[in-house]
Every structure is written in C-alpha cells, then in structure tokens.
Write a protein that holds these residues in place. Structure first.
Motif, PDB file in Angstrom:
ATOM      1  N   LEU A 155      -3.815  -4.686  -5.001  1.00 28.70           N
ATOM      2  CA  LEU A 155      -4.885  -5.584  -4.272  1.00 28.70           C
ATOM      3  C   LEU A 155      -4.801  -5.854  -2.625  1.00 28.70           C
ATOM      4  N   MET A 156      -5.937  -5.949  -2.046  1.00 31.32           N
ATOM      5  CA  MET A 156      -5.930  -5.992  -0.523  1.00 31.32           C
ATOM      6  C   MET A 156      -5.296  -7.382  -0.263  1.00 31.32           C
ATOM      7  N   PHE A 205     -11.523  -1.443   7.927  1.00 32.79           N
ATOM      8  CA  PHE A 205     -10.404  -0.938   7.223  1.00 32.79           C
ATOM      9  C   PHE A 205     -10.689  -0.063   6.225  1.00 32.79           C
ATOM     10  N   SER A 206      -9.622   0.878   6.011  1.00 37.41           N
ATOM     11  CA  SER A 206      -9.738   1.795   5.000  1.00 37.41           C
ATOM     12  C   SER A 206      -9.560   1.291   3.666  1.00 37.41           C
ATOM     13  N   ARG A 207     -10.350   1.878   2.599  1.00 37.65           N
ATOM     14  CA  ARG A 207     -10.480   1.313   1.182  1.00 37.65           C
ATOM     15  C   ARG A 207      -9.608   2.388   0.432  1.00 37.65           C
ATOM     16  N   VAL A 208      -9.609   3.557   0.833  1.00 42.38           N
ATOM     17  CA  VAL A 208      -8.745   4.720   0.179  1.00 42.38           C
ATOM     18  C   VAL A 208      -8.075   5.432   0.705  1.00 42.38           C
ATOM     19  N   ALA A 209      -7.082   6.093   0.080  1.00 46.09           N
ATOM     20  CA  ALA A 209      -5.984   6.780   0.811  1.00 46.09           C
ATOM     21  C   ALA A 209      -5.726   7.907   0.029  1.00 46.09           C
ATOM     22  N   ARG A 220       0.836  -1.206   0.108  1.00 50.23           N
ATOM     23  CA  ARG A 220       0.141  -0.063  -0.029  1.00 50.23           C
ATOM     24  C   ARG A 220       0.841   1.256   0.036  1.00 50.23           C
ATOM     25  N   ILE A 221       0.608   2.367  -0.744  1.00 52.36           N
ATOM     26  CA  ILE A 221       0.972   3.604  -0.591  1.00 52.36           C
ATOM     27  C   ILE A 221       0.724   4.285   0.319  1.00 52.36           C
ATOM     28  N   GLN A 222       1.920   4.872   1.089  1.00 51.79           N
ATOM     29  CA  GLN A 222       1.523   5.510   2.449  1.00 51.79           C
ATOM     30  C   GLN A 222       0.913   6.808   2.298  1.00 51.79           C
ATOM     31  N   GLY A 223       0.072   7.080   3.105  1.00 49.66           N
ATOM     32  CA  GLY A 223      -0.750   8.432   3.040  1.00 49.66           C
ATOM     33  C   GLY A 223      -1.680   8.761   4.087  1.00 49.66           C
ATOM     34  N   LEU A 224      -2.728   9.628   3.816  1.00 54.17           N
ATOM     35  CA  LEU A 224      -3.672   9.815   4.709  1.00 54.17           C
ATOM     36  C   LEU A 224      -4.924   8.946   4.354  1.00 54.17           C
ATOM     37  N   GLU A 225      -5.029   8.064   5.216  1.00 55.98           N
ATOM     38  CA  GLU A 225      -6.116   6.905   5.073  1.00 55.98           C
ATOM     39  C   GLU A 225      -7.564   7.598   5.457  1.00 55.98           C
ATOM     40  N   ALA A 226      -8.596   7.337   4.830  1.00 58.56           N
ATOM     41  CA  ALA A 226     -10.015   7.511   5.087  1.00 58.56           C
ATOM     42  C   ALA A 226     -10.516   6.806   6.283  1.00 58.56           C
ATOM     43  N   ALA A 227     -11.379   7.467   6.727  1.00 60.88           N
ATOM     44  CA  ALA A 227     -12.200   6.848   7.846  1.00 60.88           C
ATOM     45  C   ALA A 227     -13.170   5.787   6.984  1.00 60.88           C
ATOM     46  N   VAL A 228     -13.277   4.709   7.756  1.00 62.95           N
ATOM     47  CA  VAL A 228     -14.168   3.720   7.284  1.00 62.95           C
ATOM     48  C   VAL A 228     -15.583   4.165   7.205  1.00 62.95           C
ATOM     49  N   THR A 229     -16.155   3.731   6.182  1.00 62.67           N
ATOM     50  CA  THR A 229     -17.593   4.235   6.014  1.00 62.67           C
ATOM     51  C   THR A 229     -18.443   3.231   5.435  1.00 62.67           C
ATOM     52  N   ARG A 237     -21.442   2.456  -7.865  1.00 68.90           N
ATOM     53  CA  ARG A 237     -21.810   1.218  -7.084  1.00 68.90           C
ATOM     54  C   ARG A 237     -20.929   0.039  -8.351  1.00 68.90           C
ATOM     55  N   GLU A 238     -21.536   0.374  -9.703  1.00 67.71           N
ATOM     56  CA  GLU A 238     -20.988  -0.670 -10.589  1.00 67.71           C
ATOM     57  C   GLU A 238     -19.518  -0.886 -10.707  1.00 67.71           C
ATOM     58  N   GLN A 239     -18.742   0.253 -10.566  1.00 65.26           N
ATOM     59  CA  GLN A 239     -17.391   0.371 -10.776  1.00 65.26           C
ATOM     60  C   GLN A 239     -16.769  -0.208  -9.299  1.00 65.26           C
ATOM     61  N   PHE A 240     -17.475   0.066  -8.273  1.00 65.16           N
ATOM     62  CA  PHE A 240     -17.043  -0.735  -6.657  1.00 65.16           C
ATOM     63  C   PHE A 240     -17.115  -2.256  -7.066  1.00 65.16           C
ATOM     64  N   THR A 241     -18.000  -2.856  -7.672  1.00 67.04           N
ATOM     65  CA  THR A 241     -17.992  -4.235  -7.811  1.00 67.04           C
ATOM     66  C   THR A 241     -16.594  -4.753  -8.557  1.00 67.04           C
ATOM     67  N   TYR A 242     -16.299  -3.832  -9.589  1.00 66.49           N
ATOM     68  CA  TYR A 242     -14.708  -4.338 -10.104  1.00 66.49           C
ATOM     69  C   TYR A 242     -13.590  -4.332  -9.284  1.00 66.49           C
ATOM     70  N   TRP A 243     -13.721  -3.036  -8.366  1.00 65.35           N
ATOM     71  CA  TRP A 243     -12.346  -2.783  -7.550  1.00 65.35           C
ATOM     72  C   TRP A 243     -12.580  -3.112  -6.012  1.00 65.35           C
ATOM     73  N   SER A 244     -13.614  -3.904  -5.908  1.00 63.21           N
ATOM     74  CA  SER A 244     -14.103  -4.304  -4.318  1.00 63.21           C
ATOM     75  C   SER A 244     -12.756  -4.918  -3.623  1.00 63.21           C
ATOM     76  N   HIS A 245     -11.836  -5.491  -4.312  1.00 64.36           N
ATOM     77  CA  HIS A 245     -10.713  -6.195  -3.792  1.00 64.36           C
ATOM     78  C   HIS A 245      -9.301  -5.398  -3.895  1.00 64.36           C
ATOM     79  N   THR A 246      -9.583  -4.224  -3.978  1.00 63.63           N
ATOM     80  CA  THR A 246      -8.349  -3.276  -4.221  1.00 63.63           C
ATOM     81  C   THR A 246      -8.431  -1.996  -3.205  1.00 63.63           C
ATOM     82  N   HIS A 247      -7.217  -1.670  -2.875  1.00 63.52           N
ATOM     83  CA  HIS A 247      -7.095  -0.517  -1.845  1.00 63.52           C
ATOM     84  C   HIS A 247      -6.558   0.801  -2.940  1.00 63.52           C
ATOM     85  N   LEU A 248      -7.421   1.931  -2.885  1.00 60.53           N
ATOM     86  CA  LEU A 248      -7.202   2.780  -3.614  1.00 60.53           C
ATOM     87  C   LEU A 248      -6.444   3.929  -2.967  1.00 60.53           C
TER      88      LEU A 248
END
Length: 135
Positions: free
Chosen positions: A130-131, A17-21, A2-11, A91-102
């Motif tokens: 990939l997560m 776990f955070s999915r985006v930074a 994972r790239i280091q940075g500011l992690e998002a709060a979980v929503t 939501r459609e895009q999320f189905t494709y990217w659901s196993h990744t950290h962004l």
C-alpha cells in the motif's frame, strides 16, 4: 514498506512518484532476456491464472490501447546504450491497484508460455505494498 530496486520513471500526468519498480533479480533476468530477444515490455492484464502475472513480451508484440495505462518506464542499461522497458496495465486492473506500489520480482517456476522468461524456469510476479503517500 517498499521493496528496494530500480524505480520506474513517472509516466502518469500530474504524478511525481513512481508506481512500479524492478527488484535486482528482475533487472538481472531482464538484461539477459533483452540480449536474447531485443527490446522488451511488460503488460499486467489482471485476468485469472497466468493473466494475473506480469507478462513480458518483445516490445510491440502486445498491442496496447485506450484500455491500458502506462505505469512506468525503465532504463535497464548499466550506463551504456539505453535499454528502455515500458510497464503497462489494463485500465480496469489499475482501478483496483491504484493505491499500491508494485515491484516486479522473479521466482523459480514456470509461468505462462507467452512470457519470454518461461523457458528459463523462472517467472515474474508482482509484490505490492500500500502506498503511504497521497494519490
């Protein structure tokens, strides 16, 4: 990795776990854009061309709905007044990217004219990994 940075709060309900930074460069640019434009938000549509890049808008300028997922919430502040920033994805895009950290990063170049960073000669982009934890 994972790239280091500011992690998002979980929503997302049920996740811990955070999915985006945001990379440090993205945080710096977003703070400057916040000062210029006020509260901001991201939306990642997954469309072609510029639609495949994260688009940054003044908060509320892009209407989200049931077809979108709130992936994370950031606070861009340096300990001062809160500077919230939401990250949405279709939501459609999320189905494709659901196993990744962004990770939202910034690079030189011209992005979409609809995204607030375009006049700065920079553009936001997604770096994904990939997560390595269960989803």
């Amino acid at each position: 990795m994972r790239i280091q940075g500011l992690e998002a709060a979980v929503t997302l309900p049920g996740e811990d776990f955070s999915r985006v930074a945001l990379t440090p460069a993205a945080v710096d640019l977003l703070r400057m854009l916040w000062e210029r434009h006020g509260p901001l938000m991201f939306h990642q549509s997954g469309g072609c061309c510029d639609g495949s890049s994260p688009m940054c808008y003044p908060a509320g300028e892009f209407t989200t709905g049931d077809s979108d997922v709130l992936l994370g919430l950031f606070d861009l502040s340096d300990g001062g007044q809160p500077m919230p920033l939401e990250f949405w994805m279709s939501r459609e895009q999320f189905t494709y990217w659901s196993h990744t950290h962004l990770a939202v990063d910034v690079v030189p170049g011209r992005g979409s004219g609809f995204s607030v960073e375009a006049p700065e000669g920079k553009r936001f982009l997604i770096r994904s990994t990939l997560m390595d934890w269960p989803v």
